[in-house]
Design a protein around this motif. Structure first.
Motif: not given
Length: 680
Positions: A50, A54, A96, A100, A311, A315, A321, A324-325, A328
């Motif tokens: 990720q 990103n 993000n 997700r 996005n 994500s 999640e 994902a965060r 990002a």
């Protein structure tokens, strides 16, 4: 082939072979995941993948070259057009997670599930695909071509008469500009300078000529990008991001040391660059990038970033999640560091290309420095880095466009499609998007025009998606009207109206006013030139973009003609950012409210955290389906139409950490600029 040597070609060929091999291997490993494997890499990407996804998606050669170009023209304050995104990272910590947690494939899926309108979902898919074709693929092709033509130039012995005249006109322009700056330019020279400036604005003067032709270049470049994503889909894109990210860092960092050595170090940089160009925020009354401008750019960036179709793809490919965060935030912070490097490259370029060596086309500063300062082999790394930077963004966004077109436009017409047929259709959509991107690249030549377009093109949909996530009262009629009206006024109008002769030539619109330096600057157009080059008495004509926002604001009583260039630019952006919300909020309140049952299930799912495994996540979703209100105790404003939720410990600590890192990066950038000032 200009300055390119055999080692340079070997580097480029090795890179192209590597991405194709990795694409093929990734495609084999993701076949078992079917449609989810092709479009979302099976939702298996952890924090490391990720990060690279990103970073690669956010960081491209377009950003590097446009940032260096703008800093070359406007000074350090120009970097804020890109660097203001450093304040967006705390927002990414939350954003993000939403994409997700919604557990969908595309942004159009979100439109259909949240709003209950397939037509709106299909409209979004078509519009976003067009944006991808023009802004992502077309712009990426254009920037890569401009950099390549700066590296690969024709020797003087092969110039045609027209090419020689163009280059000699450019050289004469630089001489006259230098003479003017010294105060020794006579009236005849001033007339000649004005004529040459007009020709330069029309793109008739060039520092050099390249043997590379646009169309063949675009076709070969696009063929390589298309090959590896056709073979491996999103998984190939993610794997290649690792190689491409390494090349992006090399691409971004190699010019600074050789450039400083060429000009004599930091003390020479401070001596050759005017103090006004080292202002962290533009204060001279001439720069478009003042503190108010930065706030305006941030406003449109904040709104539009939420509506970007990538996005969901990025994500949605995360394992959970938290991946994902984290990906990002860390990936985009790495880009902020690259922006600082790009900015100093722009300053070094200004210091290096002074006097007669000045560039008529600032967009070429990155390529010219690469050609003039890098040795054999390093030029190949630079060009490979440019290719890698653009390929990473183009690949991700093309995958998103393919998913939109297949799932939200094509599948509804053929509901019985098999998974294999869906993937096959996705590949054909990739071919179509990349092919149309080649056409888009041939129609536009100005990078700054594209850069401004990128700032606002997704604002209407960004406002829609923000309100979809947080306001239950949003209605379909309000969305339709706001998106169409804002797009027509702020995006289509500025491009279409400038094509109308009566608008271009209207005396009330070709107004030019003096800036703080006494130069005449246009108000309602991006540029204003004399209709007949060389004839100062000929009528004026507007070019490039008609600023409909300023026209409307002037009609409403705002004194736009007495504003500074920076304040006019800020006024346009604030108008673009605010208008969609005014329309969406106002029209939603006077139109029929959406279905409560649909909203309860949607917001119930959005409050359900993604579980550690797909099996556990399915169990949690079934529980929410039976009781959509089971997480309503987390709602920040109970009983209201607003669906903001309370922060947990991870939310709060992550937000504070992001704020601290953002502040540290701003302080580092400011400190570096102050250190350069002190080096004089």
């Amino acid at each position: 082939m200009g300055h390119l040597t055999l080692p340079d070609f070997l580097v480029i060929v090795a890179y192209l072979i590597l991405v194709l091999v990795l694409g093929r291997r990734a495609g084999r490993s993701s076949k078992s995941d079917g449609e989810a494997g092709f479009f979302l890499a099976g939702r298996k990407l952890g924090k490391v993948y990720q990060f690279f996804l990103n970073f690669g998606n956010a960081t491209d050669a377009n950003n590097a070259i446009s940032t260096a170009s703008i800093v070359y023209q406007q000074g350090v304050s120009g970097a804020w057009l890109a660097f203001q995104m450093v304040f967006m990272n705390p927002y990414f910590w939350f954003m993000n997670v939403w994409f997700r947690r919604v557990r969908l494939y595309t942004m159009s899926d979100l439109m259909e599930e949240r709003m209950g309108s397939r037509a709106l979902a299909q409209f979004y898919a078509i519009v976003q695909t067009l944006i991808t074709v023009v802004v992502i693929v077309g712009f990426g092709n254009l920037v890569t071509y401009k950099l390549s033509t700066a590296l690969v130039v024709k020797p003087e012995a092969t110039w045609t008469s027209a090419e020689r005249e163009s280059i000699e006109g450019y050289q004469r322009l630089r001489v006259l500009e230098t003479t003017l700056a010294s105060g020794a330019l006579d009236p005849a020279g001033q007339v000649e300078l004005k004529t040459l400036r007009e020709r330069s604005d029309r793109g008739e003067l060039h520092k050099s000529v390249s043997p590379l032709q646009p169309l063949p270049f675009y076709l070969v470049y696009t063929l390589v990008v298309g090959a590896y994503i056709l073979m491996g889909g999103m998984a190939a894109t993610a794997v290649n991001e690792i190689v491409q990210s390494i090349l992006i860092v090399a691409f971004s960092s190699m010019l600074m040391p050789v450039g400083l050595h060429a000009i004599g170090g930091f003390h020479q940089l401070a001596a050759r660059v005017p103090d006004t160009m080292l202002e962290f925020f533009g204060k001279s009354g001439v720069s478009r990038v003042t503190g108010l401008t930065i706030a305006a750019v941030f406003a449109v960036s904040f709104v539009q970033i939420t509506g970007i179709m990538g996005n969901m793809t990025i994500s949605g490919s995360a394992r959970d999640e938290f991946a994902a965060r984290c990906g990002a935030v860390t990936g985009t912070y790495a880009k902020r560091l690259m922006i600082i490097l790009w900015s100093f490259c722009g300053l070094i370029g200004f210091a290096y290309y002074t006097g007669e060596r000045g560039l008529a086309d600032p967009d070429l500063v990155w390529g010219a420095m690469s050609r003039d300062l890098l040795g054999p082999g390093l030029l190949g790394v630079m060009l490979a880095g440019a290719l890698a930077a653009n390929m990473s963004s183009v690949a991700t966004q093309t995958m998103s466009a393919s998913a939109l077109l297949v799932r939200n436009v094509w599948q509804p017409l053929r509901p019985a499609m098999s998974e294999a047929a869906t993937i096959r259709a996705g590949r054909w959509m990739i071919v179509a998007v990349l092919g149309l991107g080649v056409l888009a690249a041939t129609l536009t030549q100005n990078i700054f025009t594209f850069f401004q377009l990128m700032l606002t093109i997704n604002v209407p949909f960004g406002a829609v998606v923000l309100l979809m996530f947080f306001w239950r009262r949003l209605t379909v009629p309000a969305v339709w009207f706001a998106v169409i009206f804002c797009t027509a006024l702020n995006l289509v109008g500025p491009v279409a109206l400038v094509k109308i002769p009566a608008v271009r030539a209207a005396e009330s619109l070709t107004v030019r006013v003096k800036d703080a330096t006494g130069q005449m600057t246009p108000v309602y157009f991006e540029s204003v030139v004399n209709l007949r080059p060389g004839d100062p008495a000929s009528p004026l004509e507007g070019r490039d973009r008609f600023h409909t926002e300023l026209y409307v604001l002037n009609a409403l009583g705002m004194p736009v003609e007495t504003m500074t260039p920076g304040h006019r630019f800020a006024a346009r952006l604030f108008f673009d950012a605010g208008l969609p919300f005014v329309l969406l909020l106002g029209l939603s309140l006077v139109t029929r409210a959406p279905s409560k049952t649909r909203l309860d299930h949607f917001f119930g799912k959005m409050k359900t955290p993604v579980a550690a495994t797909p099996e556990l996540d399915e169990v949690e979703l079934l529980a929410t389906e039976r009781n959509p209100a089971r997480f309503d105790d987390t709602k920040l404003f109970p009983g209201s139409s607003w669906e903001f939720t309370k922060w947990n410990r991870v939310d709060g600590l992550g937000f504070l950490a992001c704020c601290a890192v953002s502040g540290a990066l701003v302080a580092f950038f400011w400190g570096a600029v102050q250190w350069v000032k002190a080096s004089a």
